[in-house]
Design an enzyme around this catalytic site. Sequence first.
Site, mmCIF file in Angstrom:
data_model
loop_
_atom_site.group_PDB
_atom_site.id
_atom_site.type_symbol
_atom_site.label_atom_id
_atom_site.label_comp_id
_atom_site.label_asym_id
_atom_site.label_seq_id
_atom_site.Cartn_x
_atom_site.Cartn_y
_atom_site.Cartn_z
ATOM 1 N N ASP A 77 0.872 -1.242 0.165
ATOM 2 C CA ASP A 77 -0.099 0.030 -0.205
ATOM 3 C C ASP A 77 1.049 1.280 0.129
ATOM 4 O O ASP A 77 2.017 1.070 0.267
ATOM 5 C CB ASP A 77 -1.005 0.141 1.150
ATOM 6 C CG ASP A 77 -1.928 1.098 1.302
ATOM 7 O OD1 ASP A 77 -2.398 1.526 0.332
ATOM 8 O OD2 ASP A 77 -2.185 1.501 2.443
ATOM 9 N N ASP B 2 -1.880 -0.511 5.849
ATOM 10 C CA ASP B 2 -1.831 0.322 7.238
ATOM 11 C C ASP B 2 -3.133 0.259 7.531
ATOM 12 O O ASP B 2 -3.713 0.599 8.914
ATOM 13 C CB ASP B 2 -1.402 1.525 7.099
ATOM 14 C CG ASP B 2 -2.429 2.207 6.300
ATOM 15 O OD1 ASP B 2 -2.764 1.914 5.097
ATOM 16 O OD2 ASP B 2 -2.813 3.488 6.815
ATOM 17 N N ASP C 278 -0.412 5.020 0.755
ATOM 18 C CA ASP C 278 -0.559 5.991 1.799
ATOM 19 C C ASP C 278 -0.619 5.249 3.260
ATOM 20 O O ASP C 278 -1.309 4.388 3.663
ATOM 21 C CB ASP C 278 -2.179 6.420 1.541
ATOM 22 C CG ASP C 278 -2.207 7.564 0.307
ATOM 23 O OD1 ASP C 278 -1.647 8.321 0.521
ATOM 24 O OD2 ASP C 278 -2.799 7.226 -0.521
#
Length: 261
Positions: free
Chosen positions: A13, A213, A15
Amino acid sequence: MTAADEFDGFLVDLDGVVWEGRELVPGSVEALRALIESGKELVFVTNNSVKQPAAYAARLREAGVDVAGERVVTAGAATARLAAEAVGAGGTAFVIGAPGFKETVGATGVTLLDGEAAKGADAVIVSGHREFDYGELLTATFALRAGASLFGTSRDPTLPMPGGAWPGTGATLAAVETASGKTAEIGGKPERHLFDQARALLGDAKRVAMVGDRIASDIEGGRRAGLATILVLSGASSREDAAAADPPPDLVLDDLAALLR
Protein backbone atom coordinates in the site's frame (compact mmCIF):
# COMPACT_ATOMS: atom_id res chain seq x y z
CA MET A 1 16.25 -13.91 9.62
CA THR A 2 13.92 -10.98 8.93
CA ALA A 3 10.20 -10.95 8.18
CA ALA A 4 10.99 -10.14 4.54
CA ASP A 5 12.90 -13.42 4.16
CA GLU A 6 9.65 -15.36 4.51
CA PHE A 7 8.25 -14.02 1.23
CA ASP A 8 9.08 -13.81 -2.49
CA GLY A 9 6.76 -10.93 -3.29
CA PHE A 10 4.77 -8.12 -1.71
CA LEU A 11 1.74 -6.03 -2.52
CA VAL A 12 2.52 -2.70 -0.86
CA ASP A 13 0.00 0.00 0.00
CA LEU A 14 1.11 3.62 -0.42
CA ASP A 15 -0.79 6.03 1.86
CA GLY A 16 0.17 5.37 5.46
CA VAL A 17 2.87 2.87 4.45
CA VAL A 18 5.24 4.66 2.06
CA TRP A 19 4.04 8.22 2.62
CA GLU A 20 1.50 10.40 4.43
CA GLY A 21 0.37 13.22 2.20
CA ARG A 22 3.55 14.84 0.87
CA GLU A 23 5.79 13.39 3.60
CA LEU A 24 7.59 10.06 3.29
CA VAL A 25 7.27 7.62 6.16
CA PRO A 26 10.80 7.46 7.68
CA GLY A 27 12.75 4.46 6.39
CA SER A 28 10.19 3.48 3.76
CA VAL A 29 12.25 4.33 0.70
CA GLU A 30 15.34 2.60 2.05
CA ALA A 31 13.25 -0.49 2.83
CA LEU A 32 11.76 -0.61 -0.66
CA ARG A 33 15.18 -0.27 -2.26
CA ALA A 34 16.52 -3.09 -0.10
CA LEU A 35 13.59 -5.34 -1.00
CA ILE A 36 14.10 -4.73 -4.71
CA GLU A 37 17.87 -5.23 -4.47
CA SER A 38 17.32 -8.56 -2.70
CA GLY A 39 15.18 -9.80 -5.58
CA LYS A 40 11.74 -9.44 -4.05
CA GLU A 41 8.86 -8.82 -6.45
CA LEU A 42 6.88 -5.66 -5.59
CA VAL A 43 3.58 -4.28 -6.82
CA PHE A 44 2.11 -1.14 -5.27
CA VAL A 45 -1.63 -1.05 -4.59
CA THR A 46 -3.58 1.99 -3.47
CA ASN A 47 -7.17 3.01 -2.90
CA ASN A 48 -6.13 6.60 -3.60
CA SER A 49 -7.53 7.40 -7.04
CA VAL A 50 -6.74 11.10 -7.33
CA LYS A 51 -4.06 10.40 -9.95
CA GLN A 52 -3.40 7.84 -12.66
CA PRO A 53 -1.08 4.89 -11.84
CA ALA A 54 1.81 6.39 -13.83
CA ALA A 55 1.78 9.48 -11.59
CA TYR A 56 2.20 7.40 -8.42
CA ALA A 57 5.02 5.46 -10.08
CA ALA A 58 6.69 8.76 -10.99
CA ARG A 59 6.46 9.91 -7.38
CA LEU A 60 8.09 6.69 -6.21
CA ARG A 61 10.92 7.17 -8.72
CA GLU A 62 11.39 10.76 -7.58
CA ALA A 63 11.73 9.45 -4.03
CA GLY A 64 14.40 7.01 -5.18
CA VAL A 65 12.44 3.79 -5.79
CA ASP A 66 12.87 2.43 -9.31
CA VAL A 67 9.39 1.24 -10.33
CA ALA A 68 7.61 1.03 -13.68
CA GLY A 69 4.14 2.49 -14.13
CA GLU A 70 2.55 -0.90 -14.69
CA ARG A 71 3.72 -1.93 -11.20
CA VAL A 72 1.19 0.41 -9.59
CA VAL A 73 -2.43 -0.71 -9.40
CA THR A 74 -4.99 1.83 -8.21
CA ALA A 75 -8.55 1.42 -7.07
CA GLY A 76 -9.36 4.06 -9.66
CA ALA A 77 -8.10 1.93 -12.53
CA ALA A 78 -9.74 -1.23 -11.17
CA THR A 79 -13.08 0.55 -10.66
CA ALA A 80 -12.97 2.23 -14.06
CA ARG A 81 -12.49 -1.14 -15.72
CA LEU A 82 -15.26 -2.70 -13.64
CA ALA A 83 -17.70 0.07 -14.56
CA ALA A 84 -16.73 0.00 -18.24
CA GLU A 85 -17.43 -3.72 -18.41
CA ALA A 86 -20.80 -3.16 -16.75
CA VAL A 87 -22.06 -0.37 -19.03
CA GLY A 88 -20.60 -1.88 -22.21
CA ALA A 89 -19.60 -0.23 -25.48
CA GLY A 90 -21.07 3.23 -25.85
CA GLY A 91 -21.83 3.45 -22.13
CA THR A 92 -21.94 6.75 -20.25
CA ALA A 93 -20.97 7.79 -16.74
CA PHE A 94 -21.14 10.67 -14.32
CA VAL A 95 -17.87 10.71 -12.40
CA ILE A 96 -17.35 12.27 -8.98
CA GLY A 97 -13.62 12.59 -8.46
CA ALA A 98 -10.40 14.43 -9.24
CA PRO A 99 -9.41 15.22 -12.84
CA GLY A 100 -6.89 12.36 -12.87
CA PHE A 101 -9.60 9.88 -11.93
CA LYS A 102 -11.91 11.21 -14.65
CA GLU A 103 -9.10 10.67 -17.15
CA THR A 104 -8.70 7.10 -15.91
CA VAL A 105 -12.41 6.41 -16.48
CA GLY A 106 -12.41 8.14 -19.86
CA ALA A 107 -9.46 6.04 -21.00
CA THR A 108 -11.66 2.92 -20.81
CA GLY A 109 -13.88 4.27 -23.59
CA VAL A 110 -16.77 5.27 -21.33
CA THR A 111 -18.29 8.64 -22.31
CA LEU A 112 -18.22 11.10 -19.42
CA LEU A 113 -21.31 13.27 -18.95
CA ASP A 114 -21.76 16.49 -17.01
CA GLY A 115 -24.54 18.93 -16.24
CA GLU A 116 -28.14 18.10 -17.18
CA ALA A 117 -27.07 15.24 -19.48
CA ALA A 118 -25.39 13.46 -16.56
CA LYS A 119 -28.77 12.82 -14.95
CA GLY A 120 -29.29 10.19 -17.65
CA ALA A 121 -25.89 8.48 -17.27
CA ASP A 122 -25.65 4.69 -17.28
CA ALA A 123 -23.34 4.73 -14.26
CA VAL A 124 -22.26 6.97 -11.40
CA ILE A 125 -18.64 6.40 -10.38
CA VAL A 126 -17.40 7.88 -7.10
CA SER A 127 -13.96 8.66 -5.75
CA GLY A 128 -13.17 11.20 -3.06
CA HIS A 129 -11.90 14.67 -3.97
CA ARG A 130 -11.62 17.97 -2.17
CA GLU A 131 -14.08 19.84 -4.40
CA PHE A 132 -17.02 17.49 -3.82
CA ASP A 133 -20.16 19.61 -3.52
CA TYR A 134 -23.94 19.54 -3.31
CA GLY A 135 -24.32 19.95 -7.06
CA GLU A 136 -22.44 16.71 -7.67
CA LEU A 137 -24.50 14.96 -5.02
CA LEU A 138 -27.72 16.19 -6.62
CA THR A 139 -26.74 15.07 -10.13
CA ALA A 140 -25.64 11.66 -8.87
CA THR A 141 -28.91 11.23 -6.96
CA PHE A 142 -31.02 11.99 -10.04
CA ALA A 143 -28.98 9.62 -12.21
CA LEU A 144 -29.16 6.79 -9.70
CA ARG A 145 -32.90 7.21 -9.15
CA ALA A 146 -33.30 7.03 -12.93
CA GLY A 147 -31.58 3.65 -12.99
CA ALA A 148 -27.83 4.27 -13.17
CA SER A 149 -25.48 1.73 -11.60
CA LEU A 150 -23.29 2.94 -8.72
CA PHE A 151 -19.57 2.21 -8.39
CA GLY A 152 -17.07 3.42 -5.78
CA THR A 153 -13.31 3.14 -5.59
CA SER A 154 -13.37 2.30 -1.85
CA ARG A 155 -15.14 2.70 1.45
CA ASP A 156 -12.07 4.03 3.25
CA PRO A 157 -13.54 6.69 5.57
CA THR A 158 -10.27 8.58 5.92
CA LEU A 159 -6.94 9.22 4.25
CA PRO A 160 -3.77 9.28 6.42
CA MET A 161 -2.22 12.76 6.39
CA PRO A 162 0.40 14.54 8.51
CA GLY A 163 -1.35 16.16 11.44
CA GLY A 164 -4.40 13.91 11.26
CA ALA A 165 -6.56 11.94 8.84
CA TRP A 166 -8.65 13.66 6.17
CA PRO A 167 -12.10 12.51 4.96
CA GLY A 168 -11.71 9.79 2.34
CA THR A 169 -13.73 8.31 -0.50
CA GLY A 170 -15.93 6.41 1.94
CA ALA A 171 -17.26 9.69 3.33
CA THR A 172 -18.18 10.96 -0.13
CA LEU A 173 -19.67 7.62 -1.16
CA ALA A 174 -21.78 7.48 2.02
CA ALA A 175 -23.43 10.76 1.05
CA VAL A 176 -24.26 9.44 -2.42
CA GLU A 177 -25.59 6.13 -1.10
CA THR A 178 -27.68 7.85 1.57
CA ALA A 179 -29.25 10.31 -0.86
CA SER A 180 -29.98 7.74 -3.57
CA GLY A 181 -30.76 4.62 -1.56
CA LYS A 182 -28.34 2.67 -3.79
CA THR A 183 -25.40 0.55 -2.65
CA ALA A 184 -22.18 0.84 -4.62
CA GLU A 185 -20.09 -1.95 -6.08
CA ILE A 186 -16.50 -1.38 -4.94
CA GLY A 187 -13.54 -1.76 -7.29
CA GLY A 188 -10.73 -1.17 -4.79
CA LYS A 189 -9.60 -2.84 -1.60
CA PRO A 190 -10.85 -5.01 0.07
CA GLU A 191 -12.63 -6.41 -3.00
CA ARG A 192 -10.94 -8.97 -5.24
CA HIS A 193 -10.83 -6.89 -8.45
CA LEU A 194 -7.74 -4.93 -7.46
CA PHE A 195 -5.99 -7.83 -5.71
CA ASP A 196 -6.43 -10.21 -8.64
CA GLN A 197 -5.01 -7.63 -11.05
CA ALA A 198 -2.05 -6.89 -8.78
CA ARG A 199 -1.31 -10.53 -7.92
CA ALA A 200 -1.09 -11.37 -11.63
CA LEU A 201 1.81 -8.91 -11.96
CA LEU A 202 3.96 -10.75 -9.43
CA GLY A 203 4.95 -13.44 -11.90
CA ASP A 204 6.56 -16.49 -10.32
CA ALA A 205 6.42 -15.24 -6.72
CA LYS A 206 4.91 -18.05 -4.62
CA ARG A 207 4.96 -16.61 -1.11
CA VAL A 208 3.17 -13.27 -1.28
CA ALA A 209 2.14 -10.86 1.47
CA MET A 210 -0.04 -7.78 1.50
CA VAL A 211 1.54 -4.90 3.43
CA GLY A 212 -0.87 -2.19 4.52
CA ASP A 213 -1.90 0.17 7.28
CA ARG A 214 -5.68 -0.29 7.31
CA ILE A 215 -7.30 -3.47 8.61
CA ALA A 216 -10.68 -3.03 6.89
CA SER A 217 -9.22 -2.68 3.39
CA ASP A 218 -5.59 -3.83 3.22
CA ILE A 219 -5.63 -6.68 5.71
CA GLU A 220 -9.16 -7.91 5.07
CA GLY A 221 -8.63 -7.66 1.32
CA GLY A 222 -5.34 -9.52 1.47
CA ARG A 223 -6.94 -12.24 3.56
CA ARG A 224 -9.81 -12.64 1.09
CA ALA A 225 -7.29 -12.89 -1.75
CA GLY A 226 -5.49 -15.74 0.02
CA LEU A 227 -2.37 -13.72 0.87
CA ALA A 228 -0.37 -13.41 4.06
CA THR A 229 -1.12 -10.08 5.72
CA ILE A 230 1.27 -7.61 7.35
CA LEU A 231 -0.09 -4.58 9.18
CA VAL A 232 2.24 -1.62 9.65
CA LEU A 233 1.42 0.89 12.38
CA SER A 234 2.55 4.00 10.49
CA GLY A 235 -0.95 4.83 9.21
CA ALA A 236 -4.62 4.25 9.96
CA SER A 237 -4.76 1.22 12.29
CA SER A 238 -3.26 0.71 15.74
CA ARG A 239 -1.89 -2.29 17.61
CA GLU A 240 -5.16 -2.34 19.58
CA ASP A 241 -7.10 -2.50 16.30
CA ALA A 242 -4.95 -5.44 15.23
CA ALA A 243 -5.58 -7.27 18.49
CA ALA A 244 -9.33 -6.76 18.10
CA ALA A 245 -9.44 -7.94 14.47
CA ASP A 246 -10.93 -11.36 13.76
CA PRO A 247 -8.90 -12.87 12.25
CA PRO A 248 -5.90 -10.70 13.11
CA PRO A 249 -3.09 -9.82 10.67
CA ASP A 250 -0.40 -12.46 10.31
CA LEU A 251 2.26 -9.92 11.33
CA VAL A 252 2.12 -6.50 12.99
CA LEU A 253 5.16 -4.25 12.49
CA ASP A 254 5.93 -0.68 13.47
CA ASP A 255 6.60 0.35 9.88
CA LEU A 256 7.79 -0.85 6.48
CA ALA A 257 11.44 -0.69 7.52
CA ALA A 258 10.72 -3.27 10.23
CA LEU A 259 10.33 -5.90 7.51
CA LEU A 260 14.11 -5.88 7.28
CA ARG A 261 14.99 -5.77 10.98
